[in-house]
Design a protein around this motif. Structure first.
Motif, PDB file in Angstrom:
ATOM      1  N   THR A 134      -4.242  38.703  -0.970  1.00  0.00           N
ATOM      2  CA  THR A 134      -4.480  38.936   0.451  1.00  0.00           C
ATOM      3  C   THR A 134      -3.205  39.507   1.065  1.00  0.00           C
ATOM      4  OG1 THR A 134      -3.788  36.718   1.190  1.00  0.00           O
ATOM      5  CG2 THR A 134      -6.108  37.018   0.567  1.00  0.00           C
ATOM      6  N   GLU A 135      -3.380  40.490   1.931  1.00  0.00           N
ATOM      7  CA  GLU A 135      -2.253  41.088   2.646  1.00  0.00           C
ATOM      8  C   GLU A 135      -2.579  41.067   4.137  1.00  0.00           C
ATOM      9  OE1 GLU A 135       0.075  45.363   3.242  1.00  0.00           O
ATOM     10  OE2 GLU A 135      -1.737  45.248   2.018  1.00  0.00           O
ATOM     11  N   LEU A 206      -2.332  35.449  -4.547  1.00  0.00           N
ATOM     12  CA  LEU A 206      -1.065  35.938  -3.993  1.00  0.00           C
ATOM     13  C   LEU A 206      -1.329  36.252  -2.522  1.00  0.00           C
ATOM     14  CD1 LEU A 206       1.860  37.005  -4.122  1.00  0.00           C
ATOM     15  CD2 LEU A 206       0.926  39.200  -4.909  1.00  0.00           C
ATOM     16  N   ALA A 207      -0.667  35.525  -1.613  1.00  0.00           N
ATOM     17  CA  ALA A 207      -0.848  35.721  -0.175  1.00  0.00           C
ATOM     18  C   ALA A 207       0.397  36.386   0.401  1.00  0.00           C
ATOM     19  CB  ALA A 207      -1.108  34.385   0.512  1.00  0.00           C
ATOM     20  N   ILE A 208       0.241  37.653   0.825  1.00  0.00           N
ATOM     21  CA  ILE A 208       1.347  38.449   1.357  1.00  0.00           C
ATOM     22  C   ILE A 208       1.201  38.541   2.879  1.00  0.00           C
ATOM     23  CG2 ILE A 208       2.463  40.719   1.318  1.00  0.00           C
ATOM     24  CD1 ILE A 208       1.117  41.178  -1.440  1.00  0.00           C
ATOM     25  N   PRO A 221      -1.121  32.728   5.914  1.00  0.00           N
ATOM     26  CA  PRO A 221      -0.888  32.468   4.491  1.00  0.00           C
ATOM     27  C   PRO A 221      -0.686  30.980   4.198  1.00  0.00           C
ATOM     28  CG  PRO A 221       1.033  33.525   5.479  1.00  0.00           C
ATOM     29  CD  PRO A 221      -0.099  33.623   6.469  1.00  0.00           C
ATOM     30  N   GLU A 222      -0.175  30.232   5.188  1.00  0.00           N
ATOM     31  CA  GLU A 222      -0.039  28.783   4.994  1.00  0.00           C
ATOM     32  C   GLU A 222      -1.420  28.140   4.855  1.00  0.00           C
ATOM     33  OE1 GLU A 222       2.161  27.479   8.376  1.00  0.00           O
ATOM     34  OE2 GLU A 222       4.028  28.477   7.733  1.00  0.00           O
ATOM     35  N   ARG A 223      -2.361  28.597   5.661  1.00  0.00           N
ATOM     36  CA  ARG A 223      -3.736  28.058   5.591  1.00  0.00           C
ATOM     37  C   ARG A 223      -4.356  28.419   4.250  1.00  0.00           C
ATOM     38  NH1 ARG A 223      -6.595  27.083  10.481  1.00  0.00           N
ATOM     39  NH2 ARG A 223      -8.800  26.658  10.142  1.00  0.00           N
ATOM     40  N   HIS A 235       4.002  34.795  -0.105  1.00  0.00           N
ATOM     41  CA  HIS A 235       5.150  35.679   0.096  1.00  0.00           C
ATOM     42  C   HIS A 235       5.150  36.174   1.534  1.00  0.00           C
ATOM     43  CE1 HIS A 235       8.363  38.259  -1.619  1.00  0.00           C
ATOM     44  NE2 HIS A 235       8.031  39.030  -0.602  1.00  0.00           N
ATOM     45  N   VAL A 236       6.037  35.595   2.356  1.00  0.00           N
ATOM     46  CA  VAL A 236       6.177  36.010   3.749  1.00  0.00           C
ATOM     47  C   VAL A 236       7.440  36.869   3.861  1.00  0.00           C
ATOM     48  CG1 VAL A 236       6.444  35.268   6.140  1.00  0.00           C
ATOM     49  CG2 VAL A 236       4.999  33.949   4.577  1.00  0.00           C
ATOM     50  N   TRP A 237       7.246  38.123   4.232  1.00  0.00           N
ATOM     51  CA  TRP A 237       8.341  39.089   4.312  1.00  0.00           C
ATOM     52  C   TRP A 237       8.973  39.101   5.703  1.00  0.00           C
ATOM     53  CZ3 TRP A 237       5.534  42.660   0.616  1.00  0.00           C
ATOM     54  CH2 TRP A 237       6.355  42.994  -0.478  1.00  0.00           C
TER      55      TRP A 237
END
Length: 266
Positions: A134-135, A206-208, A221-223, A235-237
């Protein structure tokens, strides 16, 4: 070196044709599950630009993208989107794609609302979805999401801005914009979330997400990480907005390739 070839074609559904494009890398691992891309609320195949080609080359996997009904080069949508449109894509357009291409195994990669649709597909086909990416996905309706949509709706009212949509969607552009804004801003959509679908996701995830995403905070992405049944890499940019694959395609493809290469995704 980028992907050596690509082909585009249409497939039939119960309500019209879907436009599909398939990229083949120069050195393809034919045993690996192909990656299926799910576009965002205003998106289409063309708006992925050269990202699918770069992704195919970086991963050694085929990459498939399609325009949902009502978008891009696909046929017009026959009506309005209902509150369950995210989840029903798994048994709607994607089901026809899966059957036409005989996708016995796939990696679902979705951007924005397409991320929610990728979640729904992973939940609907747990034995066939090898991995989920997911992005900038929205996992629930957040104030930041609604504020971003209201701001975008106002921006599209400015002279010349609507032509950006018409360039990609032609006569369907007005429907595309209304489908996004009116569906998400409707009172009966306020309680929508991906919780039930996420609990059915058993594959690696993979959660971007970008921490500056104007359509959703890092709570999304935390959820995803807290509810998905399978292993999750989050992966939080820092400094990235809603479209990391456009802001830095090389970084996104490298991240995805490394993650898949580590044994995630068949």
């Amino acid at each position: 070196m980028l992907a050596s070839s690509a082909e585009d074609f249409w497939i039939a559904t119960d309500h019209g044709r879907l436009y599909v494009k398939h990229w083949y890398p120069a050195a393809e691992d034919t045993a690996a599950a192909p990656i299926v891309l799910f576009h965002d609320s205003l998106g289409c195949v063309a708006q992925w630009r050269d990202f699918p080609e770069q992704l195919a080359d970086a991963t050694g996997r085929g990459v498939i993208a399609y325009d949902r009904l009502g978008f891009g080069q696909s046929d017009a949508h026959p009506g309005h989107l209902d509150a369950g449109f995210v989840e029903t894509e798994a048994h709607g357009g994607f089901r026809f794609l899966r059957e036409a291409l005989r996708l016995d195994c796939f990696v679902a990669f979705g951007h924005s609302v397409g991320g929610g649709m990728a979640v729904a597909c992973a939940a609907a086909w747990p034995e066939d979805c090898a991995a989920l990416i997911t992005e900038s996905a929205q996992a629930f309706v957040e104030d930041r999401t609604l504020q971003g949509i209201r701001a975008a709706r106002q921006a599209f009212a400015e002279p010349g801005q609507f032509e950006r949509l018409r360039k990609y969607h032609g006569d369907k552009a007005a429907w595309v914009l209304q489908a996004w804004t009116e569906t998400w801003l409707a009172p009966d959509f306020a309680a929508w979330n991906l919780d039930a679908a996420l609990r059915q996701v058993s594959c690696p995830v993979l959660a971007i997400h970008g921490d500056q995403d104007e359509f959703g905070s890092p709570r999304h992405p935390e959820r995803i990480a807290s509810l998905a049944a399978g292993p999750v890499a989050k992966h939080v940019w820092e400094g990235y907005g809603h479209v990391p694959h456009r802001e830095n395609a090389a970084a996104v493809t490298a991240l995805v390739a490394a993650w898949l290469g580590a044994g995630n995704g068949g």
